[in-house]
Every structure is written in C-alpha cells, then in structure tokens.
Scaffold this active site. Structure first.
Site, PDB file in Angstrom:
ATOM      1  N   GLY A  11     -57.863  36.317  25.455  1.00 13.45           N
ATOM      2  CA  GLY A  11     -56.950  35.192  25.688  1.00 13.45           C
ATOM      3  C   GLY A  11     -55.600  35.461  25.041  1.00 13.45           C
ATOM      4  O   GLY A  11     -55.490  35.508  23.816  1.00 13.45           O
ATOM      5  N   ALA A  12     -54.559  35.675  25.882  1.00 13.84           N
ATOM      6  CA  ALA A  12     -53.224  36.002  25.379  1.00 13.84           C
ATOM      7  C   ALA A  12     -52.293  34.811  25.570  1.00 13.84           C
ATOM      8  O   ALA A  12     -51.205  34.938  26.123  1.00 13.84           O
ATOM      9  CB  ALA A  12     -52.688  37.230  26.115  1.00 13.84           C
ATOM     10  N   GLY A  16     -53.750  32.756  20.977  1.00 15.64           N
ATOM     11  CA  GLY A  16     -54.122  34.164  20.805  1.00 15.64           C
ATOM     12  C   GLY A  16     -52.910  35.063  20.568  1.00 15.64           C
ATOM     13  O   GLY A  16     -52.927  35.897  19.645  1.00 15.64           O
ATOM     14  N   VAL A  89     -59.564  31.595  24.445  1.00 14.22           N
ATOM     15  CA  VAL A  89     -59.374  31.173  25.832  1.00 14.22           C
ATOM     16  C   VAL A  89     -59.139  29.664  25.880  1.00 14.22           C
ATOM     17  O   VAL A  89     -59.376  28.964  24.898  1.00 14.22           O
ATOM     18  CB  VAL A  89     -60.585  31.563  26.714  1.00 14.22           C
ATOM     19  CG1 VAL A  89     -60.747  33.077  26.737  1.00 14.22           C
ATOM     20  CG2 VAL A  89     -61.854  30.906  26.215  1.00 14.22           C
ATOM     21  N   THR A 131     -60.040  25.509  20.352  1.00 10.08           N
ATOM     22  CA  THR A 131     -60.604  24.245  19.876  1.00 10.08           C
ATOM     23  C   THR A 131     -61.857  23.955  20.675  1.00 10.08           C
ATOM     24  O   THR A 131     -61.829  23.944  21.896  1.00 10.08           O
ATOM     25  CB  THR A 131     -59.638  23.079  20.134  1.00 10.08           C
ATOM     26  OG1 THR A 131     -58.383  23.465  19.648  1.00 10.08           O
ATOM     27  CG2 THR A 131     -60.108  21.836  19.437  1.00 10.08           C
ATOM     28  N   LYS A 219     -61.553  20.749  12.653  1.00  6.64           N
ATOM     29  CA  LYS A 219     -60.428  20.927  13.578  1.00  6.64           C
ATOM     30  C   LYS A 219     -60.213  19.648  14.404  1.00  6.64           C
ATOM     31  O   LYS A 219     -59.086  19.156  14.533  1.00  6.64           O
ATOM     32  CB  LYS A 219     -60.726  22.122  14.494  1.00  6.64           C
ATOM     33  CG  LYS A 219     -59.805  22.270  15.668  1.00  6.64           C
ATOM     34  CD  LYS A 219     -58.430  22.742  15.282  1.00  6.64           C
ATOM     35  CE  LYS A 219     -57.579  22.917  16.534  1.00  6.64           C
ATOM     36  NZ  LYS A 219     -56.258  23.375  16.263  1.00  6.64           N
ATOM     37  N   ASN A 223     -56.872  16.981  13.901  1.00  6.66           N
ATOM     38  CA  ASN A 223     -55.990  16.580  14.990  1.00  6.66           C
ATOM     39  C   ASN A 223     -56.083  15.084  15.264  1.00  6.66           C
ATOM     40  O   ASN A 223     -55.080  14.437  15.580  1.00  6.66           O
ATOM     41  CB  ASN A 223     -56.294  17.392  16.251  1.00  6.66           C
ATOM     42  CG  ASN A 223     -55.587  18.743  16.223  1.00  6.66           C
ATOM     43  OD1 ASN A 223     -54.683  18.951  15.420  1.00  6.66           O
ATOM     44  ND2 ASN A 223     -56.000  19.658  17.069  1.00  6.66           N
ATOM     45  N   ALA A 224     -57.285  14.516  15.136  1.00  5.27           N
ATOM     46  CA  ALA A 224     -57.430  13.073  15.346  1.00  5.27           C
ATOM     47  C   ALA A 224     -56.639  12.297  14.282  1.00  5.27           C
ATOM     48  O   ALA A 224     -55.958  11.312  14.588  1.00  5.27           O
ATOM     49  CB  ALA A 224     -58.906  12.684  15.305  1.00  5.27           C
ATOM     50  N   CYS A 275     -53.486  19.866  22.432  1.00  2.74           N
ATOM     51  CA  CYS A 275     -54.581  19.623  21.487  1.00  2.74           C
ATOM     52  C   CYS A 275     -54.943  18.159  21.253  1.00  2.74           C
ATOM     53  O   CYS A 275     -56.121  17.790  21.325  1.00  2.74           O
ATOM     54  CB  CYS A 275     -54.246  20.241  20.137  1.00  2.74           C
ATOM     55  SG  CYS A 275     -54.511  22.009  20.124  1.00  2.74           S
TER      56      CYS A 275
HETATM   57  C1  UDX Z   1     -50.991  20.175  16.925  1.00  2.00           C
HETATM   58  C2  UDX Z   1     -51.345  20.246  15.436  1.00  2.00           C
HETATM   59  O1  UDX Z   1     -50.200  19.864  14.660  1.00  2.00           O
HETATM   60  C3  UDX Z   1     -51.805  21.634  15.071  1.00  2.00           C
HETATM   61  O2  UDX Z   1     -52.211  21.681  13.711  1.00  2.00           O
HETATM   62  C4  UDX Z   1     -52.959  22.020  15.977  1.00  2.00           C
HETATM   63  O3  UDX Z   1     -53.346  23.344  15.708  1.00  2.00           O
HETATM   64  C5  UDX Z   1     -52.584  21.882  17.434  1.00  2.00           C
HETATM   65  O4  UDX Z   1     -52.104  20.571  17.701  1.00  2.00           O
HETATM   66  P1  UDX Z   1     -48.924  20.910  18.435  1.00  2.00           P
HETATM   67  O5  UDX Z   1     -49.598  20.099  19.496  1.00  2.00           O
HETATM   68  O6  UDX Z   1     -48.499  22.294  18.748  1.00  2.00           O
HETATM   69  O7  UDX Z   1     -49.894  21.025  17.158  1.00  2.00           O
HETATM   70  O8  UDX Z   1     -47.615  20.134  17.931  1.00  2.00           O
HETATM   71  P2  UDX Z   1     -47.335  18.911  16.926  1.00  2.00           P
HETATM   72  O9  UDX Z   1     -46.156  19.275  16.113  1.00  2.00           O
HETATM   73  O10 UDX Z   1     -48.542  18.484  16.194  1.00  2.00           O
HETATM   74  O11 UDX Z   1     -46.857  17.748  17.916  1.00  2.00           O
HETATM   75  C6  UDX Z   1     -47.745  17.120  18.835  1.00  2.00           C
HETATM   76  C7  UDX Z   1     -47.033  15.995  19.559  1.00  2.00           C
HETATM   77  O12 UDX Z   1     -46.792  14.896  18.676  1.00  2.00           O
HETATM   78  C8  UDX Z   1     -45.671  16.383  20.133  1.00  2.00           C
HETATM   79  O13 UDX Z   1     -45.514  15.787  21.408  1.00  2.00           O
HETATM   80  C9  UDX Z   1     -44.698  15.789  19.131  1.00  2.00           C
HETATM   81  O14 UDX Z   1     -43.442  15.546  19.678  1.00  2.00           O
HETATM   82  C10 UDX Z   1     -45.433  14.512  18.742  1.00  2.00           C
HETATM   83  N1  UDX Z   1     -45.044  13.973  17.431  1.00  2.00           N
HETATM   84  C11 UDX Z   1     -45.251  14.699  16.299  1.00  2.00           C
HETATM   85  C12 UDX Z   1     -44.509  12.687  17.352  1.00  2.00           C
HETATM   86  O15 UDX Z   1     -44.321  12.005  18.362  1.00  2.00           O
HETATM   87  N2  UDX Z   1     -44.191  12.176  16.119  1.00  2.00           N
HETATM   88  C13 UDX Z   1     -44.396  12.877  14.967  1.00  2.00           C
HETATM   89  O16 UDX Z   1     -44.097  12.324  13.879  1.00  2.00           O
HETATM   90  C14 UDX Z   1     -44.940  14.179  15.064  1.00  2.00           C
HETATM   91  P1  ADP Z   2     -54.167  28.239  24.237  1.00  2.00           P
HETATM   92  O1  ADP Z   2     -53.076  27.247  24.023  1.00  2.00           O
HETATM   93  O2  ADP Z   2     -55.512  27.746  23.789  1.00  2.00           O
HETATM   94  O3  ADP Z   2     -53.849  29.590  23.707  1.00  2.00           O
HETATM   95  P2  ADP Z   2     -53.572  29.212  26.930  1.00  2.00           P
HETATM   96  O4  ADP Z   2     -53.889  28.606  28.261  1.00  2.00           O
HETATM   97  O5  ADP Z   2     -52.148  29.391  26.529  1.00  2.00           O
HETATM   98  O6  ADP Z   2     -54.371  28.355  25.844  1.00  2.00           O
HETATM   99  O7  ADP Z   2     -54.238  30.643  26.814  1.00  2.00           O
HETATM  100  C1  ADP Z   2     -55.555  30.941  27.157  1.00  2.00           C
HETATM  101  C2  ADP Z   2     -55.589  32.313  27.851  1.00  2.00           C
HETATM  102  O8  ADP Z   2     -56.970  32.692  28.022  1.00  2.00           O
HETATM  103  C3  ADP Z   2     -54.957  32.345  29.238  1.00  2.00           C
HETATM  104  O9  ADP Z   2     -53.925  33.318  29.275  1.00  2.00           O
HETATM  105  C4  ADP Z   2     -56.128  32.726  30.183  1.00  2.00           C
HETATM  106  O10 ADP Z   2     -55.739  33.575  31.239  1.00  2.00           O
HETATM  107  C5  ADP Z   2     -57.074  33.443  29.231  1.00  2.00           C
HETATM  108  N1  ADP Z   2     -58.475  33.458  29.678  1.00  2.00           N
HETATM  109  C6  ADP Z   2     -59.215  32.421  30.127  1.00  2.00           C
HETATM  110  N2  ADP Z   2     -60.467  32.820  30.445  1.00  2.00           N
HETATM  111  C7  ADP Z   2     -60.527  34.153  30.185  1.00  2.00           C
HETATM  112  C8  ADP Z   2     -61.562  35.153  30.302  1.00  2.00           C
HETATM  113  N3  ADP Z   2     -62.778  34.842  30.734  1.00  2.00           N
HETATM  114  N4  ADP Z   2     -61.268  36.421  29.947  1.00  2.00           N
HETATM  115  C9  ADP Z   2     -60.018  36.733  29.497  1.00  2.00           C
HETATM  116  N5  ADP Z   2     -59.017  35.843  29.354  1.00  2.00           N
HETATM  117  C10 ADP Z   2     -59.253  34.567  29.693  1.00  2.00           C
END
Ligand code: UDX
Ligand code: ADP
Length: 464
Positions: A11-12, A16, A89, A131, A219, A223-224, A275
């Site tokens: 998963g890139a 990842g 992934v 997650t 995790k 997030n919750a 998330c």
């Molecule tokens: C989140 C968690 O922070 C991270 O630890 C987990 O690994 C993945 O989920 P992310 O979704 O990348 O990260 O961004 P985050 O900065 O948490 O923001 C999530 C959303 O909440 C965004 O839409 C952001 O704009 C919003 N947000 C954040 C608010 O509306 N108010 C705030 O005070 C903070």
């Molecule tokens: P995240 O935010 O969790 O990193 P993304 O959708 O950005 O999620 O990345 C997940 C990646 O995993 C995608 O690039 C997708 O192509 C790859 N992926 C999904 N299933 C497989 C699989 N079976 N083998 C290899 N790569 C996979």
C-alpha cells in the site's frame, strides 16, 4: 531477536508512502520496498511529482529513494524478500451487505493477508498499519495459519497517528509510537524487533508496548476522542450564532483550562478526512456487535453532529441568499478536507456542494492542490445526480479570481493560508451585490472584509 534487514509495505498511499519514506530515511541499513497494485501510483512515487501532496515529503523521499527506499508493483517479490511486512492498504467503510455504512471493509486487508500466506517461504512479522476494527489481527492470523508450508507468522498492531498536512513532522517527532502484539515469547520478540526500528529516531520512553487488542482499540478511541472535541465545539458554535457569543472566544476561554487544553477546539464547517468518521462508525459497529447499544449511540452522536454542521452551513448560505440559490453562482474556496493536503476523502466540500446543487446552485471551485477529476469523482461517488449533471452544475477553476467572478457568495471550506493574502477588494468588485462571504473556518479578517462591503457570516459568530 530477529534483526530486520528488509521491510516490505503493501500500500503506497497517504499512510504507507510517508511512513516508509521516514523509516528508510532514519534507518539507512534497512531496505524498504513499498509495493502497490496501482501501477500509476508506483510510477508517480518514482518521479518528483509524488502522488500525494505533503509538505517536506519530497525531500525525505529524495534522500532515501534508490539508496534503501524502493517502489515496485512486484508484490510477490517484495513480500518474499522481507522479514517484516507492513499492511497499509485502504479500509473504507463498507458500502454493501452486512454492516453497510458502518463496518470497515476489510477486503483489501484480507487480500493482502492471503497474498502473504501464498507467497511467503520464510518466517515473517506482519504489521497492521491501516486503521482496523478491534480483533482484525485475529482474522489475519487465521488466514496466515492456513498456509501449508512451515512458515511462522507474528502479527503486530502498529497504528499510525500521523495527521495529513503535517505527516513528516508527526513521523519525525511523534507523541508516541504504539506497538501491540501477542504476549507470548515469540510475540514479545516481534514487538522488540519493531521497537528497535523506531528506536533509530524515537526516544524509547515514547514507544508504548501493549497487547494486540489494546493497540487496535487505542487507534479507534484516539480518533473518536479527537473528533468528539470538534463536534463538541461545533455544537457550541450553533448556540453562539443564535446568542451572539463568539465561538473563538469561547474556545480560547475553555482551552486555557489545562485539563481541557487548547488543541482541536477550532469550530469549522465540519471535520473530514479518511479516519474520523470511518473509525467512529467502526467503533459504533463494534459496540452494537458486542451488545452495547448505549455506548454505540453515545459515539454515533459525534458523527450526527458533524453531519448537522455541514448541512447547517449549506442551509445558512441558501437562507441568507434570500432562500434561493437556483441559478446563482456560489464560489467555494478549498476542496481538500484540510490545508496542506490534496486528499478530499469525506471533505465537507463534497456535502456542502451536494446541498447547494440540490437547490440548483451553480458551484464554482478553486483549490490549490486538488485535481479537477478528483472533485468530479467525489461528486459522482455520492450518486445524487448523474455525472453529466455534476459537470453542468459544477465548475472548477485554476485561478481563484476567476472562480469568484460574478458569484453571489463565497464559501471558505478549507483553511489554506493563501486565501488570507488575496486581493479581496478585487474579488469584491467582480462579484454580484450584495456580496456574501461565508467563512467555514473563521480564517479571514472579517473586519477588513466588512469594510470592503462583504456581508460576512462566520461559524459560531453571532451578529456583531
Ligand atoms: C486524524 C488524526 O489526527 C490522526 O492522528 C490519525 O492518524 C488520522 O486521523 P487527519 O484526518 O489527517 O488525522 O487530520 P486532522 O488534523 O486530525 O483533521 C481532521 C479534520 O478535522 C479536518 O477536516 C480538520 O479540518 C478538522 N478539524 C481539526 C477541525 O475542524 N477543527 C479542529 O480543531 C481540528
Ligand atoms: P491510506 O490513507 O490508508 O494510506 P490510500 O487509499 O491512500 O489509504 O492507500 C492505500 C493503497 O493501498 C492504495 O494505493 C491501494 O492501491 C493499495 N492497495 C489496496 N489493496 C492492495 C493490495 N491487495 N495489494 C497492494 N496494494 C493494495
């Protein structure tokens, strides 16, 4: 203890890619290979035009790429050569069948586990990075134990806490690293092997070792809790707008209480991202599954409040524009779910646009990083209307001044820094009057905008 020399990451994506880039940067003695079924993505990782926009990422990738960081579509070879395999992934919310709209869709995880079971010829440590619902490790173990060769697997949970837009900093200086594993001698040895990798740059005190299920649940719970703070302050924002209080003042006042703290109290048009909603719905599903409906309802309310906030923002626009936006041009500034990313998953922009298009508005969008095709894909995914209708009603611009030209209203959705530096007088002059500005992030200087002539409406700000 197994000394890890080769890592493979399946998963890139947003997790990842950056995570492996930093591991490769900080552990030059370990060969890190990132594999993906998406050949276009892998190809982009090999250029300087990376598939994801993340400040500081390119520098890290350039430092390690070709040295000990590799991107490949040869998944079998990547797995076979590695002693440790990260699963990164995607795990979207299920859109069909049992648990639809709530449970995580584990088909990509399952496919990866089957692939590992199929091609491995030596012992492996398999690390869950995506997650996942609690007890997923159990399913992964079950799949891995089905292979007939005498290969031994250890499954670890190592959830990622990075936030997009600040991923490199979060990876370089994490608050903590969490590693969960079986409390058996083999499980503990696997935990130690992964701990040793992070110890290349993270202080050992920040590396928390737990049992498998505690790590998986932490995790979801983290997030919750974070999302809950946003929904809490957003609920107060609705009250502020009616009573004339100012939500930023309230947030500051409560955040100075050290027991509450100042972070994640910024009222907004609603949280997005891959998330928060997914993990909460996952938690809700788990609670229902385990016979805890009250606990499920408690957490579900965080998502209900978030949906309300997005809907309320769109309804405010319609109401202020004399109860009709039909045929009126509304300009959205920002489409990404937050600044400094090109990720649009669950972005408030999608839902605000959907509401506005339902009322037959003409929506024009500008975002500094999100590609046009991603915006149409987001709207088409909703299946509210046909692709042709979306194309007709939604216009995407490469220039913010063009996007705002002739608009009746501007709505700020994403908190991109550059919006602050625009020539707002010029934007105002080219808009229909009265010119409305709805600030979904409380990002701009409202006093200055009002002096120009804008009618400003902001989240959680009563009439001044
Ligand atoms: C989140 C968690 O922070 C991270 O630890 C987990 O690994 C993945 O989920 P992310 O979704 O990348 O990260 O961004 P985050 O900065 O948490 O923001 C999530 C959303 O909440 C965004 O839409 C952001 O704009 C919003 N947000 C954040 C608010 O509306 N108010 C705030 O005070 C903070
Ligand atoms: P995240 O935010 O969790 O990193 P993304 O959708 O950005 O999620 O990345 C997940 C990646 O995993 C995608 O690039 C997708 O192509 C790859 N992926 C999904 N299933 C497989 C699989 N079976 N083998 C290899 N790569 C996979």
């Amino acid at each position: 203890m197994t000394k890890i020399k080769n890592i493979c990451c399946i998963g890139a994506g947003y997790v990842g890619g950056p995570t492996m880039a930093v591991i490769a940067q900080k552990c030059p003695g370990i060969k890190v290979t990132v594999v993906d079924i998406n050949a276009e993505r892998i190809q982009q990782w090999q250029t300087d035009d990376l598939p994801i926009y993340e400040p500081g990422l390119l520098e890290v990738v350039k430092e390690a790429r070709g040295r000990n960081l590799f991107f490949s579509t040869d998944i079998d070879k990547g797995i076979r050569e590695a002693e440790m395999i990260f699963m990164s992934v995607n795990t979207p919310t299920k859109t069909y069948g049992v648990g639809k709209g709530r449970a995580a869709d584990l088909k990509f995880v399952e496919l990866s586990a089957r692939k590992i079971a199929e091609v491995s010829t030596t012992d492996k440590i398999v690390v869950e990075k995506s997650t996942l619902p609690v007890r997923t490790a159990q399913s992964i173990k079950a799949i891995l134990s089905e292979q007939t060769r005498d290969v031994k697997f250890q499954v670890l949970s190592n959830p990622e806490f990075l936030a997009e837009g600040t991923a490199i900093n979060d990876l370089h200086a994490p608050d903590r690293v969490l590693i969960g594993g079986d409390q058996t001698p083999e499980g503990l040895a696997a935990i130690d092997a992964l701990t040793e990798i992070y110890a290349c740059w993270v202080h050992p005190e920040k590396i928390i070792q737990t049992r498998l299920w505690s790590s998986e649940l932490s995790k979801l719970a983290a997030n919750a809790f974070l999302a809950q703070r946003i929904s809490s302050i957003n609920s107060i924002s609705a009250l502020c707008e009616i009573t004339g209080a100012d939500v930023d003042e309230v947030a500051y006042a409560i955040g100075t209480d050290t027991r509450i703290g100042p972070k994640f109290l910024k009222a907004s048009v609603g949280f997005g991202g891959s998330c928060f909603q997914k993990d909460i719905l996952n938690l809700v599903y788990l609670c229902e599954y385990f016979g805890l409906p009250e606990v499920a309802a408690y957490w579900e309310q965080v998502v209900v409040m978030n949906d309300y906030q997005k809907r309320r923002f769109a309804q405010n626009i319609i109401q202020e524009l004399f109860n009709t936006v039909s045929g009126k041009k509304i300009c959205l500034l920002g489409w990404a779910f937050k600044k400094d990313t090109n990720d649009t998953r669950e972005s408030a922009a999608i839902y605000v646009t959907d509401h506005l298009l339902n009322d037959l508005a003409q929506v024009s969008v500008y975002d500094p990083q999100v590609p046009t095709r991603a915006m149409y894909a987001d709207m088409n995914y909703l299946q509210t209307r046909s692709a042709a209708e979306n194309e007709q009603l939604l216009d995407v611009h490469k220039d913010p001044y063009e996007a705002a030209k002739g608009a009746h209203a501007i709505a700020v959705i994403t908190e991109w820094d550059e919006f602050r530096t625009y020539d707002w007088q010029r934007i105002y002059d080219n808009m229909e009057k009265p010119a409305f500005l709805f600030d979904g992030r409380n990002l701009l200087d409202h006093k200055m905008l009002r002096e120009i002539g804008f009618r400003v409406k902001a989240i959680g700000k009563g009439e001044e």
